[in-house]
Design an enzyme around this catalytic site. Structure first.
Site, mmCIF file in Angstrom:
data_model
loop_
_atom_site.group_PDB
_atom_site.id
_atom_site.type_symbol
_atom_site.label_atom_id
_atom_site.label_comp_id
_atom_site.label_asym_id
_atom_site.label_seq_id
_atom_site.Cartn_x
_atom_site.Cartn_y
_atom_site.Cartn_z
ATOM 1 N N ASN A 285 -19.447 22.268 26.064
ATOM 2 C CA ASN A 285 -20.189 23.122 25.128
ATOM 3 C C ASN A 285 -21.683 23.144 25.412
ATOM 4 O O ASN A 285 -22.394 24.036 24.940
ATOM 5 C CB ASN A 285 -19.945 22.675 23.685
ATOM 6 C CG ASN A 285 -18.651 23.221 23.130
ATOM 7 O OD1 ASN A 285 -17.824 23.751 23.869
ATOM 8 N ND2 ASN A 285 -18.464 23.092 21.833
ATOM 9 N N ASN A 309 -8.962 22.492 20.227
ATOM 10 C CA ASN A 309 -9.581 23.657 19.600
ATOM 11 C C ASN A 309 -8.558 24.649 19.054
ATOM 12 O O ASN A 309 -7.344 24.442 19.133
ATOM 13 C CB ASN A 309 -10.532 24.355 20.592
ATOM 14 C CG ASN A 309 -9.802 24.856 21.833
ATOM 15 O OD1 ASN A 309 -8.626 25.183 21.789
ATOM 16 N ND2 ASN A 309 -10.508 24.914 22.950
ATOM 17 N N ILE A 310 -9.053 25.758 18.504
ATOM 18 C CA ILE A 310 -8.210 26.737 17.816
ATOM 19 C C ILE A 310 -7.173 27.363 18.748
ATOM 20 O O ILE A 310 -6.075 27.718 18.318
ATOM 21 C CB ILE A 310 -9.060 27.843 17.169
ATOM 22 C CG1 ILE A 310 -9.878 28.608 18.221
ATOM 23 C CG2 ILE A 310 -9.976 27.262 16.100
ATOM 24 C CD1 ILE A 310 -10.558 29.857 17.696
ATOM 25 N N CYS A 370 -17.602 19.521 14.311
ATOM 26 C CA CYS A 370 -16.915 19.950 15.538
ATOM 27 C C CYS A 370 -17.910 20.832 16.276
ATOM 28 O O CYS A 370 -19.025 20.415 16.543
ATOM 29 C CB CYS A 370 -15.598 20.648 15.220
ATOM 30 S SG CYS A 370 -15.677 21.927 13.954
ATOM 31 N N TRP A 374 -16.560 24.642 10.914
ATOM 32 C CA TRP A 374 -15.755 25.340 9.899
ATOM 33 C C TRP A 374 -14.266 25.302 10.166
ATOM 34 O O TRP A 374 -13.495 25.934 9.464
ATOM 35 C CB TRP A 374 -16.219 26.781 9.741
ATOM 36 C CG TRP A 374 -16.404 27.576 11.009
ATOM 37 C CD1 TRP A 374 -15.575 27.607 12.096
ATOM 38 C CD2 TRP A 374 -17.478 28.469 11.300
ATOM 39 N NE1 TRP A 374 -16.057 28.450 13.048
ATOM 40 C CE2 TRP A 374 -17.235 29.013 12.580
ATOM 41 C CE3 TRP A 374 -18.605 28.890 10.607
ATOM 42 C CZ2 TRP A 374 -18.101 29.933 13.173
ATOM 43 C CZ3 TRP A 374 -19.462 29.803 11.203
ATOM 44 C CH2 TRP A 374 -19.208 30.306 12.466
ATOM 45 N N ASP A 375 -13.826 24.556 11.172
ATOM 46 C CA ASP A 375 -12.391 24.425 11.447
ATOM 47 C C ASP A 375 -11.956 22.964 11.348
ATOM 48 O O ASP A 375 -11.507 22.509 10.311
ATOM 49 C CB ASP A 375 -12.062 25.005 12.830
ATOM 50 C CG ASP A 375 -12.167 26.516 12.865
ATOM 51 O OD1 ASP A 375 -11.640 27.158 11.950
ATOM 52 O OD2 ASP A 375 -12.772 27.059 13.805
ATOM 53 N N ARG A 376 -12.097 22.231 12.442
ATOM 54 C CA ARG A 376 -11.702 20.823 12.440
ATOM 55 C C ARG A 376 -12.531 19.997 11.454
ATOM 56 O O ARG A 376 -12.031 19.035 10.861
ATOM 57 C CB ARG A 376 -11.842 20.257 13.855
ATOM 58 C CG ARG A 376 -10.810 20.782 14.820
ATOM 59 C CD ARG A 376 -11.169 20.525 16.278
ATOM 60 N NE ARG A 376 -12.194 21.435 16.750
ATOM 61 C CZ ARG A 376 -12.549 21.578 18.030
ATOM 62 N NH1 ARG A 376 -11.942 20.848 18.961
ATOM 63 N NH2 ARG A 376 -13.484 22.437 18.391
#
Length: 653
Positions: A285, A309-310, A370, A374-376
């Site tokens: 990243n 990841n997603i 993450c 807003w996800d993990r």
């Protein structure tokens, strides 16, 4: 909930029913369909459903602005489908006019809820054109400039679900503000961070200008803010996004000092930063301007949790769907399940949350992030809070948890944008053409001149409400995965949760249904801008109007207990009643459990009612046997009859 496919023998219709009666039956098939307030019929049609469990079934399909409803007219097999249009991910034509073979011409429908539907029609006269076009249009309203059903429904409830979560009240429940943390309204206009809520809790010593400088160094401006604080040891869970370190290894003194303030808030020797990503992903990243906290954060330790990841999660669920629908191959079941890696991902998420909860329980503050937070990040913070705080294990508490950590803090459920021309003289005739991130609206003006207006289009995200782009790479079952983890915990601690499995299933059903406004838009600012609370109904209005359906009869409140589930492949199970619920054999096996729940709840209420009646009777008798009463008669407490009653009432508990 939407009715699953059910298969059973019908004794109502005679095998030799006359053709006249059959036609009459077809007309009456859909007469008993109860529509929701605001739901309108679009089309109904004779059709053949290719049922994966019982073969081709003739019947009638009804399409409304909310659902696809099918009912069979076969005398031997009864099949009913009730599918919210929001649950449809893809609609394709099956076969062509030259197709050969029985039932090879029709529609193939892929759903987001783990099932596929196939319908066959007659091949002559383009018989599927009208139903395909109408279904495609109403299943994907955003792609056709139509409103989602949540904006059309006229349902009314006594309970207002939008009032369940009040940010300031929730922070006060946790003991804020105090001399270490304060509540700030710096983001009231969503200028600091457009995906964060208006109400934030930050370290007491930091100033507003400090927050702005930190915001410039965190991805999407998502600075570290308080999610939860331990009432006794004052250890905190803070959430944020990755620092913008980049390939050059940029530093930000304000960000470093800010994390030190979080550490100082409860005198933690070392602030633990949990990065949900695998180490290699975090390093990668940096190439896109992101990264992670390095050695320059002197009073902090960094721990990578190796949660993928997603995109990995999306592919894992696809593999799971392939092995559970329509049939389960039992001979290779364990190896097939292992190949999906779904339970392995569940294990990593739970394991990460356990580490967060354990660190906070031992008195050390943590920061969780993450990439964008807003996800993990939402998975880890909400699950850790569920382990630490028994309030979130109640029926209302879970609603607050979802509203706070997922909805308010900006999980990307979906972005809904209305395409309207900015020119006031443009009235009709809009044609939408999509570029990569824009929409072009070509309108015919009242003055007969053509004008072109450029409108920014924010991409539809994790759920894809009303959007025809089924191949959108941003879609991912992150919230489904969280609910799976909640279910895993409820299985391991069956008395610790006030709610039952039915609540979890209802939440996931309406994650897709678009019947409520709860899971629309990506963040609080978008919901405020589109007046979501005024124009739609909350899912919690439905839930809280029928709480008895969602209560766990085995619930035992334990306010101080921290739950540590076993995150081991030996103890994790596939959530059969969700992932395989469309298989009628599985459904038949599971339904008695739910029925038993209801019976136990009714039995409990009956016992409580009887106990209250006995207490009232005793109180009345004591009042009658006052100073002038008969003192020779035995007291109610010593009465053999009373003792028998009380013993009997206490036995089941």
């Amino acid at each position: 909930m939407a009715s699953p496919v059910s298969v059973y023998n019908s004794n109502v219709l005679d095998a030799h029913i006359s053709s006249t009666s059959r036609e009459s039956l077809k007309m009456e098939l859909l007469a008993d369909v109860t529509l929701l307030p605001g739901e309108e019929r679009i089309i109904d049609k004779d059709i053949i459903y290719i049922c994966p469990f019982s073969g081709a079934v003739k019947g009638k399909v009804l399409i409304t602005n909310y659902r696809l409803y099918f009912k069979s007219c076969d005398a031997d097999v009864a099949v009913t489908l009730d599918v919210p249009l929001g649950a449809i991910s893809r609609v394709e034509k099956m076969g062509g006019v030259s197709s050969r073979g029985e039932n090879s011409y029709g529609l193939d429908i892929t759903c987001k809820d783990m099932r596929n539907l196939r319908f066959a029609l007659k091949q002559e006269g383009h018989s599927r054109r009208d139903i395909f076009e109408l279904l495609f249009k109403h299943a994907f309203p955003i792609s056709h400039g139509l409103p989602l059903f949540a904006y059309v429904t006229q349902e009314k409830y006594e309970e207002n679900g939008w009032s369940v979560y009040r940010p300031v009240e929730e922070l006060r429940r946790q003991g804020l503000p105090n001399n270490k943390w304060r509540i700030t309204f710096i983001n009231k206009n969503y200028e600091l961070c457009d995906t964060y809520p208006a109400v934030l809790a930050v370290p007491f010593k930091c100033k507003e200008e400090d927050l702005r400088r930190v915001s410039s160094f965190r991805s999407r401006g998502r600075i570290p803010v308080l999610s939860w604080i331990h009432r006794e040891n004052r250890a905190a869970i803070a959430r944020c996004s990755q620092p913008l370190v980049g390939m050059s290894g940029k530093r930000n003194k304000d960000d470093e000092r800010y994390l030190d303030l979080i550490r100082d808030a409860n005198d933690t020797a070392k602030l633990t930063i949990y990065d949900a990503r695998p180490n290699v992903n975090a390093v990668a990243n940096k190439a896109t301007g992101g990264g992670y906290e390095g050695d320059e954060y002197h009073n902090a330790e960094l721990v990578f949790l190796d949660i993928h990841n997603i995109h990995v999660m999306r592919e894992s669920l696809k593999k799971l769907k392939d092995i559970v629908y329509p049939n389960v191959e039992e001979s290779h079941w364990l190896s097939s399940l292992e190949s999906t890696h779904w339970l392995e991902h569940i294990k990593l998420v739970l394991s990460g949350a356990i580490q967060v909860a354990d660190k906070v329980s031992s008195g050390n503050s943590v920061v969780v992030h993450c990439s964008d937070g807003w996800d993990r990040t939402a998975q880890l913070t909400s699950l850790a809070m569920l382990m630490l705080d028994s309030h979130y294990r109640t029926l209302k508490g879970l609603q607050v948890l979802i509203e706070k950590e997922w909805i308010s803090f900006g999980h990307k459920f979906t972005s809904v944008r209305n395409f309207t021309c900015v020119r006031p003289e443009c009235r009709s005739g809009c044609l939408l053409g999509f570029a990569k991130n824009t929409a072009v609206c070509v309108c015919v003006c009242a003055c007969a001149r053509a004008c072109v207006c450029l409108i920014v289009l924010v991409r539809v995200q994790r759920i894809g409400h009303g959007d025809k782009n089924h191949a959108d790479q941003d879609r991912s079952p992150i919230f489904v995965q969280f609910m799976d983890c909640v279910w895993q915990m409820s299985k391991q601690f069956p008395t610790a949760f006030e709610f039952n499995e039915r609540l979890l299933l209802t939440i996931l059903e309406h994650l897709y249904s678009c019947r409520f406004g709860t899971f629309l838009y990506n963040c609080e600012s978008a919901r405020e801008q589109n007046a979501l609370r005024q124009k739609t109904v909350s899912l919690w209005s439905l839930v809280n109007s029928k709480t008895e359906l969602y209560l766990n009869p085995f619930y035992t409140p334990e306010s101080g207990r921290v739950l540590y589930p076993v995150a081991s492949m030996r103890h994790l199970e596939l959530w059969v009643t969700y992932y395989i619920r469309w298989n009628p054999r599985i459904r038949q096996q599971q339904s008695p459990v739910e029925q038993r729940y209801l019976e136990l709840l009714a039995l409990r209420d009956e016992y409580i009612k009887k106990l209250e009646e006995l207490r009232l009777s005793d109180s009345s008798r004591l009042a009658d046997d006052g100073p002038g009463g008969d003192t020779s008669s035995p007291s109610p407490a010593s009465s053999p009859t009373r003792q028998q009653h009380y013993t009997h009432l206490q036995t089941p508990f």
